[in-house]
Design an enzyme around this catalytic site. Structure first.
Site, short mmCIF file in Angstrom:
data_model
loop_
_atom_site.label_atom_id
_atom_site.label_comp_id
_atom_site.label_asym_id
_atom_site.label_seq_id
_atom_site.Cartn_x
_atom_site.Cartn_y
_atom_site.Cartn_z
N GLY A 274 0.99 -1.15 0.00
CA GLY A 274 -0.05 -0.07 0.06
C GLY A 274 0.96 1.21 0.25
N GLU A 275 0.76 2.07 1.13
CA GLU A 275 1.64 3.17 1.17
C GLU A 275 2.31 3.25 2.60
OE1 GLU A 275 2.45 6.46 1.90
OE2 GLU A 275 3.59 6.18 -0.12
N SER A 276 3.75 3.06 2.39
CA SER A 276 4.27 2.87 3.85
C SER A 276 4.34 4.11 4.57
CB SER A 276 5.83 2.40 3.37
OG SER A 276 6.37 3.27 2.80
N CYS B 209 6.08 -5.49 0.17
CA CYS B 209 6.34 -3.91 -0.36
C CYS B 209 6.18 -3.00 0.37
CB CYS B 209 5.00 -4.03 -1.74
SG CYS B 209 5.50 -2.58 -2.89
N ILE C 27 5.20 -3.46 -7.90
CA ILE C 27 4.29 -2.09 -8.04
C ILE C 27 4.94 -1.08 -7.35
CG2 ILE C 27 2.17 -1.00 -7.91
CD1 ILE C 27 0.63 -3.84 -8.01
N HIS D 240 4.42 -8.37 -4.81
CA HIS D 240 3.05 -8.61 -3.94
C HIS D 240 2.53 -10.04 -4.36
CE1 HIS D 240 1.55 -4.47 -3.25
NE2 HIS D 240 2.65 -4.33 -4.22
N GLU E 118 0.29 -11.44 -3.14
CA GLU E 118 -0.86 -11.80 -2.92
C GLU E 118 -1.81 -11.61 -4.23
OE1 GLU E 118 0.59 -9.54 -1.96
OE2 GLU E 118 -0.14 -7.44 -2.42
N1 GLN Z 1 5.81 2.76 -3.24
C1 GLN Z 1 4.80 2.41 -1.82
C2 GLN Z 1 5.71 3.00 -0.71
O1 GLN Z 1 6.62 3.46 -0.63
C3 GLN Z 1 4.84 0.80 -1.83
C4 GLN Z 1 4.17 0.58 -3.12
C5 GLN Z 1 3.38 -1.00 -2.79
O2 GLN Z 1 3.30 -1.51 -1.80
N2 GLN Z 1 2.79 -1.35 -3.83
O3 GLN Z 1 4.92 2.59 0.55
#
Ligand code: GLN
Length: 197
Positions: free
Chosen positions: A50-52, A82, A139, A176, A178
């Site tokens: 997701g978005e860290s 990710c 991704i 990923h 999943e």
């Molecule tokens: N670029 C995202 C981040 O920095 C990670 C991308 C992802 O989880 N697909 O959190």
């Protein structure tokens, strides 16, 4: 109720549903984890992509950072994918200045390591311990730039880009697992529940 192990998915942000679906194919009970009380119920945990920065901010707001650190330090099998890999690492490159991480994985991780042109790509990967290649989906993926002595490298891209690691009870992927029909990475996590006990 069953005696199946209970695997949590950190459900603050990201692709929680996809991980839950994959875990159900491994015959475990799935528990969304949004609070420390829910974390206390699980035998293992997935930290999704997701978005860290967002995951870190929400975990901090929920008071989950120290409970997560304590459970992982005491041996709870954990899989970070990710953004989950980024959130687990103890050193980040190209992170936001206010970004928090758990620091459970002795690794230097670069966010968004592949740049804009190759935002997303898929590749078959050799993963240590798996008999046949795993179709990996990347991704806006991070890369592991450096690992400490206790970290085992399980997969690389182009022979030197580290994309999957294990440190004791912590497994982490830059991709990923999943998002394919292949549950072997999730199985690795679920199998380690039995070896921990
Ligand atoms: N670029 C995202 C981040 O920095 C990670 C991308 C992802 O989880 N697909 O959190």
């Amino acid at each position: 109720m069953t005696n199946a192990p209970r695997v949590g998915v950190l459900a603050l942000q990201g692709d929680v549903a996809e991980h839950a679906r994959m875990l159900r194919t491994c015959d475990v009970e799935v528990q969304p984890v949004k609070t420390a009380d829910q974390l206390a119920l699980v035998d293992a945990l997935v930290i999704p992509g997701g978005e860290s920065t967002t995951i870190g901010m929400l975990a901090d707001r929920e008071g989950l950072l120290n409970p997560l650190r304590e459970r992982i330090a005491s041996g709870m099998p954990t899989l970070g994918t990710c953004a989950g890999l980024i959130f687990l690492a103890n050193e980040l490159i190209d992170s936001r200045p206010d970004q928090v991480s758990i620091g459970a994985l002795d690794a230097v991780v670069r966010r968004n390591a592949f740049g804009r042109q190759v935002d997303s790509f898929e590749q078959d990967l050799e993963i240590q311990g798996l008999a046949t290649p795993f179709h990996a989906v990347f991704i806006r993926a991070p890369l592991v730039e450096k690992v400490g002595q206790s970290v085992e490298v399980l997969a690389t891209l182009a022979s030197d880009k580290i994309v999957m690691v294990r440190q004791a009870n912590v497994l982490a992927t830059a991709f990923h697992p999943e998002l394919t029909g292949d549950n072997r990475v999730h199985q690795m996590l679920c199998e380690s529940i039995f070896t921990e006990k």
